[in-house]
Design a protein around this motif. Sequence first.
Motif, short mmCIF file in Angstrom:
data_model
loop_
_atom_site.label_atom_id
_atom_site.label_comp_id
_atom_site.label_asym_id
_atom_site.label_seq_id
_atom_site.Cartn_x
_atom_site.Cartn_y
_atom_site.Cartn_z
N ARG A 68 1.78 20.55 102.13
CA ARG A 68 1.51 21.52 101.06
C ARG A 68 0.56 22.63 101.52
NH1 ARG A 68 1.07 21.13 95.38
NH2 ARG A 68 2.90 19.79 95.55
N TYR A 69 -0.46 22.27 102.28
CA TYR A 69 -1.54 23.22 102.57
C TYR A 69 -1.75 23.49 104.06
CZ TYR A 69 -2.61 22.28 97.68
OH TYR A 69 -2.52 22.14 96.31
N TRP A 154 -8.47 20.54 94.95
CA TRP A 154 -7.33 21.15 94.25
C TRP A 154 -7.14 20.69 92.81
CZ3 TRP A 154 -6.41 19.11 99.35
CH2 TRP A 154 -6.45 20.09 100.35
N VAL A 158 -2.86 18.29 91.30
CA VAL A 158 -2.47 18.06 92.69
C VAL A 158 -2.76 16.61 93.07
CG1 VAL A 158 -2.91 18.68 95.09
CG2 VAL A 158 -2.72 20.46 93.35
N GLU A 161 0.11 14.65 91.91
CA GLU A 161 1.27 14.84 92.78
C GLU A 161 1.12 14.04 94.08
OE1 GLU A 161 2.95 18.86 93.25
OE2 GLU A 161 1.35 19.50 91.89
N SER A 162 -0.08 14.01 94.61
CA SER A 162 -0.28 13.30 95.87
C SER A 162 -0.10 11.80 95.68
CB SER A 162 -1.67 13.60 96.45
OG SER A 162 -2.69 12.86 95.81
#
Length: 309
Positions: A68-69, A154, A158, A161-162
């Motif tokens: 993602r990042y 985040w 997030v 989601e993780s």
Amino acid sequence: MGEAGERLLSTEELAKLSQPPRADLVEALADGPETAVEVFRRIDRAYRNFIDGFGAWIATTQRFVADRYGIEGLAQVVSADDAYRSALLHGLTYEDVAGRHQTDRADAIVHLIADSDPEAALAAFDALEASYRRIHDVERDRVASVLSQVYRAWGPDVLEESIRFSGEETLLGWMPHDVARPAEVRVRQWAAMQKGNFADITVTETDDAFTITLHPCGTCGRQVSDGCYGENLDLAVVAEDHPLTFGQGPAPIYRTHVAVMHFVVPMERTGVPWPVIQCPKGLDAEPCRVVLFKDPEATPPEAYGFATS
């Protein structure tokens, strides 16, 4: 699968499921070396599986962040400071680290059992179990540290989601197999898992379900008691009234996986939790409960609100 309303285990069987691993081994030693080796290997595997599971969780969370990042994002969740503090807090030793991935200690216990030396076998088991507990607690804290870093960088969406990503890559793959098994098989497996998580447990049965009461659980319950959400480690507390906290924040960071892996995703896939897990509210370290309905599809809707007690 047992029918609702049918009692499946005797009082003696429930008591045996509730006793600690050492008591299981003591009983097995009285039954002879062959039985004792089998029981010891099962206990040893339960401890190692939980420790290995923590490693997989950390790895999948880092993969999520990297995807993602990128590298800059990953750099925000790989700090080892909390791991160092956790190792000091729990008294991790050089011998623990050196023997973590070796089978020598477990094999030595098997030889002592085979040589009919129960006293030496139990002494060696006590040392190995203590070592596993120190490793378990440091790895558990590493998971919570990585989740804390995701949350602080985040935010709760997030983080959710993780946890979803990690669950789908690891634990949730076991769900279809688990719910298809007979209830009496499931409760034995879940009880063994909780013992491998260093929880003190009591197993009870009603007409419709088995309940495993953890007093406390081996993860966030003992983390709270150990001061990991205070000055000792300063792990994150999720403050928001968010799905991660069942809309009832605050909650310890580790506990947020219960909402995602055992409620949100299972209910999307099957319509019911997997299984119902009743956690304490806030930062309490009170007992929690794992409720295994004998017919998972018949989990009553009112149970969904029992996520916090």
